[in-house]
Scaffold this active site. Sequence first.
Site, PDB file in Angstrom:
ATOM      1  N   LYS A   1      21.111 -26.202  32.947  1.00  0.00           N
ATOM      2  CA  LYS A   1      21.261 -27.123  34.081  1.00  0.00           C
ATOM      3  C   LYS A   1      20.148 -28.165  34.133  1.00  0.00           C
ATOM      4  O   LYS A   1      20.414 -29.350  34.298  1.00  0.00           O
ATOM      5  CB  LYS A   1      21.255 -26.354  35.419  1.00  0.00           C
ATOM      6  CG  LYS A   1      22.429 -25.437  35.621  1.00  0.00           C
ATOM      7  CD  LYS A   1      22.465 -24.888  37.051  1.00  0.00           C
ATOM      8  CE  LYS A   1      21.248 -24.069  37.429  1.00  0.00           C
ATOM      9  NZ  LYS A   1      21.088 -22.807  36.674  1.00  0.00           N
TER      10      LYS A   1
ATOM     11  N   ARG B   1      23.078 -22.520  46.409  1.00  0.00           N
ATOM     12  CA  ARG B   1      23.226 -21.268  45.667  1.00  0.00           C
ATOM     13  C   ARG B   1      23.780 -20.150  46.535  1.00  0.00           C
ATOM     14  O   ARG B   1      23.995 -19.048  46.043  1.00  0.00           O
ATOM     15  CB  ARG B   1      21.845 -20.822  45.172  1.00  0.00           C
ATOM     16  CG  ARG B   1      21.503 -21.300  43.768  1.00  0.00           C
ATOM     17  CD  ARG B   1      20.034 -20.961  43.551  1.00  0.00           C
ATOM     18  NE  ARG B   1      19.719 -20.579  42.226  1.00  0.00           N
ATOM     19  CZ  ARG B   1      18.920 -21.308  41.416  1.00  0.00           C
ATOM     20  NH1 ARG B   1      18.468 -22.470  41.788  1.00  0.00           N
ATOM     21  NH2 ARG B   1      18.612 -20.863  40.246  1.00  0.00           N
TER      22      ARG B   1
ATOM     23  N   ARG C   1       7.326 -19.907  31.736  1.00  0.00           N
ATOM     24  CA  ARG C   1       7.660 -19.810  33.159  1.00  0.00           C
ATOM     25  C   ARG C   1       7.455 -18.384  33.657  1.00  0.00           C
ATOM     26  O   ARG C   1       7.883 -17.418  33.008  1.00  0.00           O
ATOM     27  CB  ARG C   1       9.123 -20.208  33.362  1.00  0.00           C
ATOM     28  CG  ARG C   1       9.293 -21.525  34.071  1.00  0.00           C
ATOM     29  CD  ARG C   1      10.741 -21.896  34.184  1.00  0.00           C
ATOM     30  NE  ARG C   1      11.463 -21.062  35.151  1.00  0.00           N
ATOM     31  CZ  ARG C   1      12.667 -21.379  35.626  1.00  0.00           C
ATOM     32  NH1 ARG C   1      13.255 -22.495  35.227  1.00  0.00           N
ATOM     33  NH2 ARG C   1      13.269 -20.594  36.475  1.00  0.00           N
TER      34      ARG C   1
ATOM     35  N   ARG D   1      12.936 -20.100  26.001  1.00  0.00           N
ATOM     36  CA  ARG D   1      12.243 -20.954  26.969  1.00  0.00           C
ATOM     37  C   ARG D   1      10.927 -20.298  27.398  1.00  0.00           C
ATOM     38  O   ARG D   1       9.922 -20.980  27.612  1.00  0.00           O
ATOM     39  CB  ARG D   1      13.142 -21.184  28.200  1.00  0.00           C
ATOM     40  CG  ARG D   1      12.535 -22.138  29.212  1.00  0.00           C
ATOM     41  CD  ARG D   1      13.527 -22.506  30.287  1.00  0.00           C
ATOM     42  NE  ARG D   1      13.817 -21.400  31.183  1.00  0.00           N
ATOM     43  CZ  ARG D   1      14.740 -21.450  32.135  1.00  0.00           C
ATOM     44  NH1 ARG D   1      15.482 -22.526  32.291  1.00  0.00           N
ATOM     45  NH2 ARG D   1      14.947 -20.420  32.926  1.00  0.00           N
TER      46      ARG D   1
ATOM     47  N   ARG E   1      17.643 -12.212  38.182  1.00  0.00           N
ATOM     48  CA  ARG E   1      18.178 -13.542  38.528  1.00  0.00           C
ATOM     49  C   ARG E   1      19.656 -13.642  38.187  1.00  0.00           C
ATOM     50  O   ARG E   1      20.432 -14.252  38.927  1.00  0.00           O
ATOM     51  CB  ARG E   1      17.367 -14.632  37.815  1.00  0.00           C
ATOM     52  CG  ARG E   1      16.013 -14.875  38.503  1.00  0.00           C
ATOM     53  CD  ARG E   1      15.010 -15.566  37.606  1.00  0.00           C
ATOM     54  NE  ARG E   1      15.469 -16.838  37.132  1.00  0.00           N
ATOM     55  CZ  ARG E   1      15.081 -17.383  35.970  1.00  0.00           C
ATOM     56  NH1 ARG E   1      14.226 -16.746  35.184  1.00  0.00           N
ATOM     57  NH2 ARG E   1      15.538 -18.544  35.606  1.00  0.00           N
TER      58      ARG E   1
HETATM   59  P1  AMP Z   1      15.698 -22.521  38.939  1.00  0.00           P
HETATM   60  O1  AMP Z   1      14.614 -23.352  38.345  1.00  0.00           O
HETATM   61  O2  AMP Z   1      16.833 -23.330  39.468  1.00  0.00           O
HETATM   62  O3  AMP Z   1      16.162 -21.433  38.002  1.00  0.00           O
HETATM   63  O4  AMP Z   1      15.057 -21.765  40.205  1.00  0.00           O
HETATM   64  C1  AMP Z   1      13.952 -20.901  40.052  1.00  0.00           C
HETATM   65  C2  AMP Z   1      13.785 -20.036  41.284  1.00  0.00           C
HETATM   66  O5  AMP Z   1      13.552 -20.870  42.429  1.00  0.00           O
HETATM   67  C3  AMP Z   1      14.997 -19.196  41.655  1.00  0.00           C
HETATM   68  O6  AMP Z   1      15.062 -17.968  40.937  1.00  0.00           O
HETATM   69  C4  AMP Z   1      14.756 -18.985  43.150  1.00  0.00           C
HETATM   70  O7  AMP Z   1      13.752 -18.018  43.380  1.00  0.00           O
HETATM   71  C5  AMP Z   1      14.203 -20.336  43.578  1.00  0.00           C
HETATM   72  N1  AMP Z   1      15.305 -21.255  43.960  1.00  0.00           N
HETATM   73  C6  AMP Z   1      15.667 -22.409  43.347  1.00  0.00           C
HETATM   74  N2  AMP Z   1      16.704 -22.986  43.960  1.00  0.00           N
HETATM   75  C7  AMP Z   1      17.026 -22.169  45.006  1.00  0.00           C
HETATM   76  C8  AMP Z   1      18.022 -22.200  46.006  1.00  0.00           C
HETATM   77  N3  AMP Z   1      18.939 -23.193  46.076  1.00  0.00           N
HETATM   78  N4  AMP Z   1      18.025 -21.196  46.916  1.00  0.00           N
HETATM   79  C9  AMP Z   1      17.123 -20.200  46.885  1.00  0.00           C
HETATM   80  N5  AMP Z   1      16.184 -20.090  45.943  1.00  0.00           N
HETATM   81  C10 AMP Z   1      16.115 -21.064  45.008  1.00  0.00           C
END
Ligand code: AMP
Length: 194
Positions: free
Chosen positions: A14, A89, A134, A128, A145
């Site tokens: 994404k 989400r 990360r 990654r 996740r």
């Molecule tokens: P991502 O980089 O999109 O994989 O997001 C990394 C982490 O940020 C996720 O595992 C959540 O802990 C938090 N996060 C990101 N976007 C959201 C969202 N829309 N709602 C809740 N937590 C989020």
Amino acid sequence: MVRLLLVGPPGAGKGTQAVRLAETFGIPAISTGDIFRANVRDETPLGIEAKSYMDRGAYVPNELTNALVADRLTHADCVPGFLLDGYPRTLDQVDALDEMLAASNQALDVVVELVADPEVVIERIRLRALEQGRADDTDDVVRARLEVYTAETAPLIDIYARRGILVSVDGIGEVAEVTDRIVSALAERGIGGV
Ligand code: AMP
């Protein structure tokens, strides 16, 4: 004016696609994950709170996440539209976004689902982790996740499908190839780049 969402499991690509599409369409890519990570890095109050959830692969509470997006969408760069990456989400976030957009007579144009097999995404995230380091890319947290995604986010795909705005694209392949697939799918819906 184009308003897009990108949904898909962690590791589906994404973030990578969001940046490329944003450039194509001349709109900002808004990644809630990136915004949270920047806040964690800067040790802001939001970052300190978000970190405890992110570190274990849980979602940050809706209230915090919705407020963050509501604020971000008021920035001037969103006037030509936006691409949201990783938001909404949860069902609560879908409702919140609907309300934010309705308040300014806006609506989503298309939701792009990046389809990727869990086995493939786990492998991608392992790569990654080596490249980016990360904090939430360890095997245990990745599994958490994926579970949270399946339970809380996958159901959103049906909601947008029922609204008739869902486009599902195969997320497996070369980066440029996947971008081309998305751009073609959007063009079929009458959405063209700048
Ligand atoms: P991502 O980089 O999109 O994989 O997001 C990394 C982490 O940020 C996720 O595992 C959540 O802990 C938090 N996060 C990101 N976007 C959201 C969202 N829309 N709602 C809740 N937590 C989020």
